[in-house]
Scaffold this active site. Structure first.
Site, short mmCIF file in Angstrom:
data_model
loop_
_atom_site.label_atom_id
_atom_site.label_comp_id
_atom_site.label_asym_id
_atom_site.label_seq_id
_atom_site.Cartn_x
_atom_site.Cartn_y
_atom_site.Cartn_z
N GLY A 110 0.64 -1.24 0.14
CA GLY A 110 0.05 -0.19 -0.14
C GLY A 110 0.82 1.25 -0.06
O GLY A 110 2.16 1.15 0.21
N GLY A 112 2.49 3.60 1.59
CA GLY A 112 2.97 3.73 2.98
C GLY A 112 3.63 5.10 3.14
O GLY A 112 3.80 5.59 4.38
N ARG A 113 3.97 5.74 2.00
CA ARG A 113 4.34 7.19 2.16
C ARG A 113 3.61 8.17 1.02
O ARG A 113 4.46 9.16 0.62
CB ARG A 113 5.71 7.12 2.34
CG ARG A 113 6.85 6.68 1.35
CD ARG A 113 8.11 7.04 1.37
NE ARG A 113 9.04 6.11 0.59
CZ ARG A 113 9.93 6.22 0.61
NH1 ARG A 113 10.81 7.53 0.94
NH2 ARG A 113 10.62 5.65 -0.59
N LYS A 133 4.65 12.32 -2.38
CA LYS A 133 5.54 11.35 -1.84
C LYS A 133 6.47 11.81 -0.60
O LYS A 133 7.17 12.54 -0.87
CB LYS A 133 6.31 10.58 -2.83
CG LYS A 133 7.23 9.37 -2.59
CD LYS A 133 7.70 8.64 -3.64
CE LYS A 133 8.43 7.47 -3.37
NZ LYS A 133 9.04 6.90 -4.37
N GLY A 146 6.81 7.19 6.66
CA GLY A 146 5.90 7.58 5.64
C GLY A 146 6.75 8.91 5.05
O GLY A 146 6.00 9.64 4.42
N ARG A 210 -1.33 0.20 -9.61
CA ARG A 210 -0.36 -0.88 -9.94
C ARG A 210 -0.75 -2.30 -9.96
O ARG A 210 -1.76 -2.28 -9.55
CB ARG A 210 0.81 -0.82 -8.66
CG ARG A 210 1.18 0.52 -8.59
CD ARG A 210 1.18 0.73 -6.80
NE ARG A 210 1.50 2.24 -6.45
CZ ARG A 210 2.80 2.73 -6.40
NH1 ARG A 210 3.89 1.92 -6.36
NH2 ARG A 210 2.94 3.92 -6.31
N ASP A 280 4.60 -4.18 -7.21
CA ASP A 280 3.81 -2.96 -6.84
C ASP A 280 4.54 -1.71 -7.21
O ASP A 280 4.11 -0.64 -7.24
CB ASP A 280 3.94 -2.82 -5.07
CG ASP A 280 5.51 -3.18 -4.77
OD1 ASP A 280 6.04 -3.97 -5.08
OD2 ASP A 280 5.94 -2.15 -4.01
N ASN A 281 5.63 -2.11 -8.20
CA ASN A 281 6.20 -0.70 -8.68
C ASN A 281 5.92 -0.95 -10.18
O ASN A 281 6.77 -0.29 -10.85
CB ASN A 281 7.86 -0.95 -8.39
CG ASN A 281 7.97 -0.52 -6.86
OD1 ASN A 281 7.27 0.21 -6.47
ND2 ASN A 281 9.11 -0.96 -6.63
N ASP A 290 7.82 4.71 -9.42
CA ASP A 290 8.63 4.56 -8.32
C ASP A 290 9.96 4.82 -8.49
O ASP A 290 10.79 3.54 -8.48
CB ASP A 290 8.10 3.36 -7.66
CG ASP A 290 7.08 3.67 -6.45
OD1 ASP A 290 6.60 4.71 -6.92
OD2 ASP A 290 6.68 2.56 -5.93
P1 AMP Z 1 9.42 0.73 -2.68
O1 AMP Z 1 10.35 -0.32 -2.46
O2 AMP Z 1 9.97 2.02 -2.50
O3 AMP Z 1 8.55 0.49 -3.72
O4 AMP Z 1 8.40 0.50 -1.03
C1 AMP Z 1 7.67 -0.78 -0.98
C2 AMP Z 1 6.83 -0.44 0.06
O5 AMP Z 1 7.27 0.06 1.16
C3 AMP Z 1 5.58 0.36 -0.40
O6 AMP Z 1 4.36 -0.11 0.16
C4 AMP Z 1 5.97 1.76 0.09
O7 AMP Z 1 4.77 2.56 0.20
C5 AMP Z 1 6.47 1.31 1.66
N1 AMP Z 1 7.48 2.35 2.00
C6 AMP Z 1 8.85 2.67 1.61
N2 AMP Z 1 9.45 3.47 2.20
C7 AMP Z 1 8.57 3.76 3.11
C8 AMP Z 1 8.57 4.77 4.31
N3 AMP Z 1 9.45 5.53 4.48
N4 AMP Z 1 7.54 5.12 5.05
C9 AMP Z 1 6.48 4.11 4.97
N5 AMP Z 1 6.37 3.21 4.12
C10 AMP Z 1 7.29 3.20 3.11
MG MG Z 2 7.25 1.34 -4.49
#
Ligand code: AMP
Ligand code: MG
Length: 538
Positions: A110, A112-113, A133, A146, A210, A280-281, A290
């Protein structure tokens, strides 16, 4: 939030929040980490930041949103695009999605940030979703904060706009704002956390859905939620496919296969390595999304990945990208399967991906070499040998192809001996002393074959030159250039961001006063973190 107030500058914006209007949301509105079922999003407010300062905005993206330069440089803009203020019509939410990370099902991930602010319909009747973001925790933040740091935000901001100008399908970026709040990160996960400046990018895309948005409902057996999301996606982003029905679902999948392949072929053309191709990307629109530990090939090397987290398996290295995209598509097929209950059409589309990949990869390589009509049987060996040669000694991919346009086939045809220094692409070699006899013989043989091939093609060399320059960029966002911009921005100087954005606006054009941005990676950057090694910590 108290300051919902349009004021003059944003009055004309028309919000039409179809995602939250048409799809079921999470009934819980408190902001704490949780599993969210049978819902597509959770409403959430961006966190407040202490001192939002605009480092840069993209004029082109602002134009898409009908925002004037005046508006983008106003203090109100800082407030809105740092999450400190909401505009009338905004309805912020975080999306629920899952994903396969490094080949394994990871369950709920989901936004997350990322916090979606709302959807704008611009003057041209186009739909654009605004997304911050790094604007604070959401129910999907799991054990993270986040937030986002300046270095990764800057990299996403400049790269996504550069990709757009290169003609690569991508999400866009409107603004890069420094929050004034520190964020703690352990950059290499080695027990040395440090405070870094926090930042927020406003991303813009027609949709941020996504593959993982579909996967989560399928994995949980939430078939009604799955169907609603698919139907919504067809209605909003693929209306030309017709009313939602079984065959429309198949056409949707076929179209996602096509657009995803197009995107990956572009990556291979310009030497871009995404770095984290988890499902998810992967955007349902086939856009690059992403930007994390991505990188640009310097020396041509199919095994190269900038992502230190992936150094062992190299799952997401440059050369694997086409087959990983296909693997990701097969996960999307699994997710959509319950709506169709027949695997055959999905398998067929995935097979067609392989066939089309081969064709498009050949055509793309042909275009890079100035060859219009590729004949697979004879051209494949010519291309294969080139890709092998490029790996025998460290050869800068961008400079090689760009400078190859100046290759003189007639001179080659005279058979007169010459030295490597006379090669039009001599500058592409990182270490010319590695040009040994074997390599030199092999290269000359290839050049002779190439000269002959060009002769058969019969294109005037000026035309070939021009065509090659249209597909072989002179400027790409070299890893060390982004790092130099980060170093300056962390000292409060955003001028290199502006400068890079400007150079990357015309990546195929020779810009004589910007030669320094077309140079190969300097030696100091070979092993410097941020230039050649990046982690997911951002
Ligand atoms: P990513 O590898 O950046 O695509 O992130 C994978 C997952 O981790 C996604 O659900 C992002 O929203 C979550 N995520 C990455 N960095 C953070 C963060 N600093 N705070 C909260 N969620 C994060
Ligand atoms: Mg991502």
């Amino acid at each position: 939030m108290t300051n919902i107030d349009q004021k003059d500058k944003f009055e004309h914006l028309v919000f039409d929040n179809s995602f939250t209007r048409e799809l079921p949301g999470d009934p819980e509105t408190a902001n704490y980490r949780r599993q969210v079922t049978n819902a597509h999003y959770s409403r959430v407010r961006p966190a407040k930041v202490s001192a939002p300062t605009l480092l840069s905005f993209s004029e082109e993206t602002a134009e898409l949103l009908d925002l004037s330069v005046n508006t983008c440089t106003s203090s109100r803009f800082n407030d809105v695009f740092s999450g400190n203020a909401l505009l009338q019509g905004m309805d912020p939410y975080a999306m629920c999605y899952g994903g396969h990370q490094f080949g394994n099902w990871a369950g709920q991930l989901g936004d997350g940030r990322a916090i979606n602010l709302g959807e704008i319909i611009n003057k041209r009747n186009e739909r654009w979703v605004l997304q911050l973001k790094g604007a604070g925790a959401t129910p999907y933040s799991r054990n993270a904060d986040g937030l986002a740091v300046l270095r990764s935000s800057l990299r996403e901001y400049v790269c996504s706009e550069s990709m757009f100008h290169l003609g690569v399908p991508t999400t866009r970026a409107l603004s890069l704002i420094v929050t004034g709040d520190p964020v703690e990160r352990d950059m290499f996960y080695d027990g040395h956390p440090q405070e870094e400046p926090g930042a927020i990018v406003c991303r813009v895309a027609p949709s941020f859905i996504r593959f993982g948005n579909f996967e989560i409902h399928s994995a949980r057996g939430e078939l009604e939620a799955l169907k609603r999301l698919v139907d919504y996606t067809i209605k909003t982003s693929f209306p030309h496919l017709g009313e939602p029905a079984t065959d429309t679902y198949i056409r949707l999948f076929e179209e996602v296969c096509t657009s995803t392949l197009d995107m990956v072929i572009h990556w291979m053309r310009v030497g871009f390595v995404h770095g984290v191709m988890n499902t998810d990307n992967m955007s349902i629109l086939g856009q690059t999304i992403d930007y994390g530990p991505y990188g640009w090939l310097e020396g041509y090397d199919p095994d190269w990945t900038p992502n230190t987290t992936d150094r062992m398996g190299r799952r997401y290295c440059f050369g694997n990208q086409p087959k990983i995209a296909q693997w990701n598509l097969s996960q999307l097929a699994n997710a959509l399967y319950p709506l169709v209950n027949d695997a055959a059409p999905f398998e067929k589309a995935l097979q067609r991906y392989s066939i089309n990949f081969k064709k498009q990869y050949l055509a793309m390589t042909g275009a890079k070499l100035g060859i219009r009509e590729v004949a697979e049987h004879t051209d494949q060996p010519l291309f294969d040998e080139l890709y092998t040669l490029l790996q025998l000694t460290e050869t800068d991919m961008t400079i090689f192809f760009r400078d190859l346009a100046a290759f003189d086939r007639q001179k080659m045809a005279t058979g007169k001996a010459f030295e490597p220094t006379a090669l039009p692409f001599y500058n592409a070699y990182y270490n010319p002393t590695q040009i040994n006899d074997d390599y030199w013989q092999r290269l000359q043989k290839w050049l002779q074959m190439y000269a002959k091939r060009l002769q058969n093609e019969g294109m005037p060399s000026s035309e070939r030159h021009e065509r090659m320059n249209r597909v072989n960029p002179k400027y790409v966002l070299r890893n060390y250039l982004a790092q130099l911009a980060i170093d300056a921005a962390e000292q409060g100087d955003g001028s290199l961001v502006t400068e890079l954005l400007d150079v990357m606006r015309q990546p195929y054009k020779d810009q004589p006063d910007k030669e320094q941005y077309a140079q190969k990676r300097p030696e100091w950057a070979r092993n410097r973190p941020g230039c050649s090694m990046l982690s997911c910590s951002s």
